[in-house]
Design an enzyme around this catalytic site. Sequence first.
Site, PDB file in Angstrom:
ATOM      1  N   HIS A  49       0.742  -1.413   0.049  1.00  0.00           N
ATOM      2  CA  HIS A  49      -0.003  -0.038  -0.089  1.00  0.00           C
ATOM      3  C   HIS A  49       0.768   1.172   0.042  1.00  0.00           C
ATOM      4  CE1 HIS A  49      -4.076  -1.442   0.107  1.00  0.00           C
ATOM      5  NE2 HIS A  49      -4.090  -2.144   1.284  1.00  0.00           N
TER       6      HIS A  49
ATOM      7  N   CYS B 182       0.456   2.512  -4.937  1.00  0.00           N
ATOM      8  CA  CYS B 182      -0.340   3.937  -5.392  1.00  0.00           C
ATOM      9  C   CYS B 182       0.332   4.986  -4.842  1.00  0.00           C
ATOM     10  CB  CYS B 182      -1.857   3.895  -4.365  1.00  0.00           C
ATOM     11  SG  CYS B 182      -2.801   2.455  -4.842  1.00  0.00           S
TER      12      CYS B 182
END
Length: 395
Positions: free
Chosen positions: A175, A230
């Site tokens: 993440h 991301c």
Amino acid sequence: AAFERIKLQNAAAYDENPNTEGQGSLVPDRSDEHSTVAPPPVLLRPNQTPWQSWESFRGYPFKEVPLATTDIPSNEVYNDASNVIASGRRKALLIGINYAESPAPLQGCVNDAKNIKNLLIENGFTDDPTHMVMLTDEEQNSKYLPTKANIRRGFQWLTQGVSEGDVLFLHFSGHGSQVSDEAGMEEDGLNETILPMDYQKGQITDDMIWSSVVYPLPSGVKLTVVMDCCHSGTGLDLPFDYEPYTGRWVEETNPAHSKGHVVLFASCEDAETSADAIGKYQAGGAMTQSFILAYKENPMPKYPEFMAAIHGHLIDRHFKQRPQLTSSQELDTKNSRFSLIEGIQPNKNRTIGRIQRKKIRPGSTGDRRQSGVNDLLFGGLMVGGALAFADALFG
């Protein structure tokens, strides 16, 4: 949902590759094996420091590089495109986190770390605790879990004892997010971050990564970084952004210069999300898979060719993310070639350190680009407040 490494039920993302072993994996899974052909031992030069193994390396307290600059003597600044001769010493830190016990699990990140490990072994990296460390949340040994403390220590281990001619590799799959940049340095007012498995103890910002693995490198040391997460576009705070449409480097408004040769292959722009795809045979990050495919097709490409190949593989699999290339040095992209083990450029920067030409207003993290994964991980709190609170508690 545009909030995490998006999980796509897309079998086409992992087409079976007839040129690899196993069922459709890009690289044969030898995660529990050592290379069958070990690289020859590298003799230390007189000015080289022996590298410590992960088992014996203890680390030291983190210290962020302050907002200051240092001028480099003219005889230590190289303006030509000549390469530094590789020493033969190679070291890699690989991090894959699936967050299995969290409200926002991923499925392919550990596979990404294993596939990159196999690629590196095939290209002459040694699989032992002195030369390669893999941190995943599938590990039973606490020393190899991707906690915030272990990742920080891993950064320090990666740069320990390096000298001219050494080659390093850093891979992160997991993440990524953003937090407000109160220092006023970032173009968009936001610091890019990665999340350790114990994300409740705070995120790891691009400022911390730059201070840990970029700034300490001496001239003539090469570090290749792949960030499959991301908001990773400027995830290392490197000063030069490559524009594929013009073929030129653009310097950041507030650049952070250093002496080493560092290149970041990021899976998407700062404002974009990155795909975690579930295919027919194996889950994994779209960027990691595309990077491996592109390198196997051409292991000595020019940088624009390599970026085009990575992007091409993403497009072929219907991924909208746009990979990014940033660099610590303003490379000659018309002639410089990318290699995992060669192509080391000496320092071209006349000044190193952080330069603030303009104080930029801190950005907001409470929009749709940021809120989703952090709402899941932090129980509905917006990322700015949640992580500021976590950082205040845990440091």
